[in-house]
Design a protein around this motif. Structure first.
Motif, PDB file in Angstrom:
ATOM      1  N   VAL A  28       0.827  -1.203   0.000  1.00  0.00           N
ATOM      2  CA  VAL A  28       0.000   0.000   0.000  1.00  0.00           C
ATOM      3  C   VAL A  28       0.862   1.255   0.000  1.00  0.00           C
ATOM      4  O   VAL A  28       0.610   2.185  -0.754  1.00  0.00           O
ATOM      5  CB  VAL A  28      -0.968  -0.008   1.203  1.00  0.00           C
ATOM      6  N   PHE A  76      -2.218  -1.667  -6.352  1.00  0.00           N
ATOM      7  CA  PHE A  76      -3.446  -1.750  -5.565  1.00  0.00           C
ATOM      8  C   PHE A  76      -4.349  -2.870  -6.070  1.00  0.00           C
ATOM      9  O   PHE A  76      -4.917  -3.613  -5.284  1.00  0.00           O
ATOM     10  CB  PHE A  76      -4.213  -0.425  -5.607  1.00  0.00           C
ATOM     11  N   SER A  89      -7.078   3.097  -5.349  1.00  0.00           N
ATOM     12  CA  SER A  89      -6.269   3.893  -6.260  1.00  0.00           C
ATOM     13  C   SER A  89      -6.902   5.268  -6.490  1.00  0.00           C
ATOM     14  O   SER A  89      -6.204   6.280  -6.523  1.00  0.00           O
ATOM     15  CB  SER A  89      -6.107   3.153  -7.580  1.00  0.00           C
TER      16      SER A  89
END
Length: 131
Positions: A28, A76, A89
């Motif tokens: 992330v 993502f 995103s």
């Protein structure tokens, strides 16, 4: 569909499909970093970019910005499946699009603080994953 709990890489085992694992957070932060850089490349092309910031040549900024945005989105989507990945995103892109112009017009000091904070969080996340 059964999701495996761990992957074997030689002698090491990574629990990379578990949402509570540190590997998830590393993906992330790296994805957000790529999106932030992509948005900065696009912002450096605009006429509103202050003169004290480093400007990427317009010829390369568009291509590099799009590639970085796509790479962050793909990270993502890889981690969170396509719907959640695209929503994350979009949220990361919206956050980057609001943070970069806001800190850029406040002054060079605030923009450097934002850049340092993002780099510290990225490095800390990588080191916490490695330990």
């Amino acid at each position: 569909m059964r999701i495996p709990q761990s992957k074997q890489f030689g002698l090491f085992s990574l629990n990379c499909f578990c949402k509570e694992s540190r590997f998830y957070f590393k993906i992330v932060m790296v994805a957000f970093y790529l999106i932030l850089l992509g948005v900065y490349f696009h912002y450096s092309r605009s006429k509103y970019c202050p003169s004290y910031l480093i400007k990427i040549p317009a010829k390369y900024a568009g291509i590099a910005g799009n590639m970085l945005l796509l790479a962050g989105t793909m990270r993502f989507v890889y981690q969170e499946e396509w719907t959640s990945g695209l929503l994350l995103s979009l949220a990361a892109c919206a956050l980057a699009m609001s943070l970069i112009p806001f800190t850029a017009v406040l002054g060079k000091r605030y923009f450097i603080i934002l850049a340092a904070l993002v780099h510290i969080l990225l490095v800390a996340d990588i080191f916490t994953y490695a330990s």
